[in-house]
Design an enzyme around this catalytic site. Structure first.
Site, PDB file in Angstrom:
ATOM      1  CG  ASP A  24      -1.581  -1.161   1.611  1.00 21.96           C
ATOM      2  OD1 ASP A  24      -1.520  -2.135   0.853  1.00 21.96           O
ATOM      3  OD2 ASP A  24      -2.234  -1.182   2.676  1.00 21.96           O
ATOM      4  NE  ARG A 151      -5.921  -4.348   7.959  1.00 27.40           N
ATOM      5  CZ  ARG A 151      -6.570  -5.466   8.254  1.00 27.40           C
ATOM      6  NH1 ARG A 151      -6.742  -5.832   9.508  1.00 27.40           N
ATOM      7  NH2 ARG A 151      -7.062  -6.213   7.288  1.00 27.40           N
TER       8      ARG A 151
HETATM    9  C1  FRU Z   1      -3.971  -3.593   2.683  1.00 27.42           C
HETATM   10  C2  FRU Z   1      -3.354  -4.048   3.980  1.00 27.42           C
HETATM   11  C3  FRU Z   1      -3.715  -3.084   5.098  1.00 27.42           C
HETATM   12  C4  FRU Z   1      -2.594  -3.274   6.084  1.00 27.42           C
HETATM   13  C5  FRU Z   1      -1.410  -3.515   5.182  1.00 27.42           C
HETATM   14  C6  FRU Z   1      -0.405  -4.477   5.717  1.00 27.42           C
HETATM   15  O1  FRU Z   1      -3.317  -4.045   1.554  1.00 27.42           O
HETATM   16  O2  FRU Z   1      -3.761  -5.361   4.280  1.00 27.42           O
HETATM   17  O3  FRU Z   1      -4.992  -3.299   5.641  1.00 27.42           O
HETATM   18  O4  FRU Z   1      -2.415  -2.160   6.903  1.00 27.42           O
HETATM   19  O5  FRU Z   1      -1.940  -4.014   3.950  1.00 27.42           O
HETATM   20  O6  FRU Z   1       0.732  -4.504   4.926  1.00 27.42           O
END
Ligand code: FRU
Length: 482
Positions: A24, A151
């Site tokens: 991300d 999150r």
């Molecule tokens: C989305 C995700 C988020 C998390 C991150 C972990 O792609 O699963 O929800 O914060 O990636 O790398």
């Protein structure tokens, strides 16, 4: 590893790390002449692992300079996704002298067989344009005793109410919180549960206001990414809601599910914070991959890249406000060679060929498909490798067919046909950004988008336009080699 192997598939105009894994985009913010892109980063491997925030800066969102890692895991856990803001008025007390950056992120403590994962929200601040960071001693600033999925905080300053607002992913819903100082947060409301696409966990939300083109109205847009659920052929994908937000609750104005992008490879995207008001754009970037196969795509030494940054707006279409997205105009500076195509007729027996130099190109086409109703754009990679985009006027659907040239290693979803509706018929309007390992397709001036990775042995060497059943009028075209 040979340099050639490492450089295969390396994009020319998309952000990708020099080495190792990214997912991300995080903490995208504009500050003192720089666009900051932080990202989920595993510095030790090319697969997902202990998460850090990697960091890159750019003056134009096209050419990025990678800097050192911004945030490292600590005793509260790994550093999962989140956002960053400029604290202009020193609401936090971290900036008595001059404004600086605050990152708001998720601390993720992996569980074990006795304890579930634990996620909480924390903050960190920087006095030197994001080069170094101090974590707040009072972390975490927001916890929950019951939720496991808690999150990806996205924070913005609500000018009208003089408060920070956080939108947070909380299972199959999002929650809104408010704060005066980014340290103490108050719950406002929860949205989701029975709304929108529910066949996966909700992640990486974003909330912002956009003007409706050609009117004096505005609407609020809520982006929500939905994680991969192996039971469905959807993969991970991002939906959006359009509605109203009064500082406490979000009310959508539609019940249908709306996808931000119909392709398989645009996930976890959010928008930049603090774009200056004299610019006024809402600029979005997503992670150009899909959790179904992200860990297996065939790059070597690095893995993951971002979509090209896109400018978002709202347009009314048959009484519905829809997101319109197009590549940011900064791409024009990277055109090494621009050719205009004059009006011409494409007969079924004589496809039109556009030779591409090194396979990275920005193409704009206007076509009249009234007679043919079937138009095929073929990206020719090698003599026997191609990606095929088919516009079917009678169903008003465009589909993209890619193949897995990594010798059958990717899951089925990779080869499944990707498709989306298009409205412009008979006058079809297409925008394509093709890079070494991706195609971003926009129709109807950006009302529809389809983003797809491709991994052929060679980038696109030639684009072939074939008209079937009858002739097609190519009304105008522009091909910019990037
Ligand atoms: C989305 C995700 C988020 C998390 C991150 C972990 O792609 O699963 O929800 O914060 O990636 O790398």
């Amino acid at each position: 590893m040979l340099i050639k192997e490492k450089e295969q598939y390396r994009p020319r105009v998309h952000f990708a790390p020099q080495a190792n894994w990214i997912n991300d985009p995080n903490g995208m913010v504009y500050f003192e002449g720089e666009y900051h892109l932080f990202y989920q980063y595993n510095p030790n491997d090319t697969v997902w692992g202990p998460m850090h925030w990697g960091h890159a800066v750019s003056k134009d969102m096209v050419k990025w300079e990678e800097l050192s890692i911004a945030l490292y895991p600590d005793q509260l856990g790994q550093i999962f996704s989140g956002s960053a803001v400029v604290d202009w008025d020193n609401t936090t007390g971290f900036f008595p002298e001059k404004p600086g950056l605050v990152a708001i992120f998720t601390h993720h403590q992996p569980g074990d067989h006795e304890h579930p994962d634990k996620q909480s929200q924390s903050i960190a601040y920087s006095h030197d344009r994001g080069r170094t960071w101090e974590k707040y001693h009072g972390n975490p600033v927001l916890t929950d005793d019951t939720l496991i999925d808690f999150r990806d905080p996205k924070v913005f300053w609500d000018q009208t109410r003089g408060l920070w607002i956080m939108v947070l992913a909380t299972g199959q819903s999002v929650r809104f919180y408010s704060s005066k100082n980014l340290k103490e947060w108050q719950f406002e409301s929860q949205f989701g549960d029975d709304r929108g696409y529910q066949k996966g966990v909700w992640e990486c939300p974003d909330l912002f206001q956009l003007p409706v083109e050609g009117s004096d109205k505005t609407r609020w847009v809520l982006l929500v990414s939905v994680g991969d659920n192996p039971e469905y052929q959807t993969g991970s994908k991002t939906q959006y809601f359009v509605g109203e937000f009064d500082g406490k609750t979000f009310k959508p104005e539609h019940v249908d599910v709306r996808w931000l992008d119909h392709g398989k490879d645009n996930y976890a995207g959010v928008s930049f914070s603090d774009i200056p008001s004299n610019d006024g754009r809402r600029i979005y970037m997503g992670w150009m991959s899909n959790w179904r196969y992200a860990n297996q795509v065939p790059t070597k030494g690095w893995r993951g890249q971002m979509t090209f940054p896109r400018c978002l707006s709202l347009q009314e279409h048959h009484g519905q406000c829809m997101i319109r997205q197009l590549p940011v105009k900064e791409i024009e500076r990277y055109a090494r060679q621009v050719s205009m195509i004059d009006r011409k007729r494409i007969e079924p027996s004589q496809p039109y060929h556009i030779k591409l130099d090194e396979g990275c190109v920005d193409v704009k086409l206007k076509l009249d498909i009234a007679r043919a109703q079937l138009l095929i754009l073929t990206c020719k990679h090698t003599a026997d490798q191609e990606t095929i985009i088919t516009f079917n006027g009678s169903t008003q659907e465009v589909s993209l067919q890619r193949q897995d040239y990594s010798h059958g290693k990717l899951p089925d979803l990779f080869e499944a046909t990707q498709s989306m509706p298009f409205y412009g018929n008979p006058e079809l309007n297409i925008r394509l950004i093709i890079d070494a390992a991706s195609i971003e397709l926009f129709t109807d001036d950006g009302l529809q988008a389809l983003t797809s990775l491709i991994y052929p042995d060679q980038p696109c060497q030639e684009l072939v336009i074939t008209s079937q059943n009858g002739d097609t009028q190519l009304l105008s075209g522009q091909v910019s080699i990037l």
